[in-house]
Design a protein around this motif. Sequence first.
Motif, mmCIF file in Angstrom:
data_model
loop_
_atom_site.group_PDB
_atom_site.id
_atom_site.type_symbol
_atom_site.label_atom_id
_atom_site.label_comp_id
_atom_site.label_asym_id
_atom_site.label_seq_id
_atom_site.Cartn_x
_atom_site.Cartn_y
_atom_site.Cartn_z
ATOM 1 N N UNK A 1 0.818 -1.205 0.000
ATOM 2 C CA UNK A 1 0.000 0.000 0.000
ATOM 3 C C UNK A 1 0.855 1.260 0.000
ATOM 4 N N UNK A 2 2.166 1.089 -0.226
ATOM 5 C CA UNK A 2 3.054 2.227 -0.196
ATOM 6 C C UNK A 2 3.726 2.420 -1.540
ATOM 7 N N UNK A 3 3.910 3.671 -1.982
ATOM 8 C CA UNK A 3 4.571 3.870 -3.267
ATOM 9 C C UNK A 3 6.033 3.471 -3.187
ATOM 10 N N UNK A 4 6.650 3.209 -4.308
ATOM 11 C CA UNK A 4 8.076 2.921 -4.366
ATOM 12 C C UNK A 4 8.820 4.252 -4.297
ATOM 13 N N UNK A 5 9.584 4.450 -3.227
ATOM 14 C CA UNK A 5 10.266 5.724 -3.018
ATOM 15 C C UNK A 5 11.729 5.590 -3.421
ATOM 16 N N UNK B 1 16.099 18.366 -3.350
ATOM 17 C CA UNK B 1 16.155 17.787 -4.690
ATOM 18 C C UNK B 1 17.578 17.352 -5.049
ATOM 19 N N UNK B 2 18.571 17.838 -4.301
ATOM 20 C CA UNK B 2 19.946 17.395 -4.548
ATOM 21 C C UNK B 2 20.156 15.984 -4.006
ATOM 22 N N UNK C 1 11.509 11.987 -6.983
ATOM 23 C CA UNK C 1 11.296 11.662 -5.569
ATOM 24 C C UNK C 1 10.000 12.269 -5.035
ATOM 25 N N UNK C 2 9.802 13.566 -5.233
ATOM 26 C CA UNK C 2 8.610 14.227 -4.673
ATOM 27 C C UNK C 2 7.344 13.710 -5.352
ATOM 28 N N UNK D 1 15.992 13.795 -13.409
ATOM 29 C CA UNK D 1 14.657 13.993 -13.963
ATOM 30 C C UNK D 1 13.958 15.115 -13.199
ATOM 31 N N UNK D 2 12.949 15.727 -13.822
ATOM 32 C CA UNK D 2 12.209 16.839 -13.225
ATOM 33 C C UNK D 2 10.930 16.314 -12.576
ATOM 34 N N UNK D 3 10.268 17.199 -11.823
ATOM 35 C CA UNK D 3 9.103 16.798 -11.045
ATOM 36 C C UNK D 3 7.916 16.390 -11.911
#
Length: 136
Positions: free
Chosen positions: A16-20, A66-67, A87-88, A79-81
């Motif tokens: 139930x958790x996203x892949x971070x 983001x670094x 990540x975000x 990669x961009x958001x």
Amino acid sequence: MVTGMANAQDSSANSLYPVIPKALGDPHPEGNDFMRINHMKLMRHDRDETVRLGNRDIEYSIKECVACHVVAGPDALPIAADDNQHFCSACHVYAAVKIDCFQCHNSKPDENIQIRLLGSVPDPEELARYVNEVSE
Ligand code: HEC
Ligand code: HEC
Ligand code: HEC
């Protein structure tokens, strides 16, 4: 074995958790649970005040987020958001959260930090030595 890998992926996709994506650098002393719950409060700023005056009270830098949390695309560049693997975005897409932060802030690391991504190719010190030699 192929079946084993498929199973491993299935189990993470079913959780139930996203892949971070994994981060660079040291983990947060506050811990991951704290960061998951509180990251948005740590970075909060009064928009008008920050834009006009800068806000010295914000202790957490979105540039640094983001670094360390940079994710490389197929071309080995950050990669961009707008990419769901960012990540975000990985979590936010999953949780249906929308943020406008990256309209003003860069969702990729500053140029000088991108060199860290090359770590998997030459190590940054090696690269620096190489650059020095070449420019001598
Ligand atoms: C010095 C590097 C560094 C900086 C700067 C940094 N992080 Fe992290 N962060 C990590 C590491 C390492 C982890 C541990 C998880 C991992 O290994 O991927 C982590 C974990 C997290 C987690 C939990 C992830 C999970 O798996 O549940 C969140 C959320 C998070 N960081 C948000 C942020 C935000 C927001 C910022 C900026 C305010 C930030 N981080 C800045 C290195 C950093
Ligand atoms: C309208 C443009 C704008 C938007 C949208 C915006 N910011 Fe900012 N933010 C700024 C400006 C301008 C500064 C001050 C200059 C600087 O330090 O980059 C700043 C500074 C910051 C800082 C401290 C400086 C640093 O290194 O990170 C943080 C943290 C931050 N913003 C987080 C956020 C977050 C989180 C969001 C989304 C909720 C957001 N900002 C949305 C314009 C914006
Ligand atoms: C571990 C998953 C996860 C990661 C990684 C993550 N977020 Fe979030 N974020 C959330 C969730 C879930 C919420 C909604 C929380 C709520 O509504 O209480 C949220 C909310 C936010 C909000 C507030 C949005 C609003 O409408 O008030 C901001 C700003 C934010 N995140 C910024 C970031 C930034 C910037 C990054 C990357 C540096 C990031 N987050 C990484 C899970 C995550």
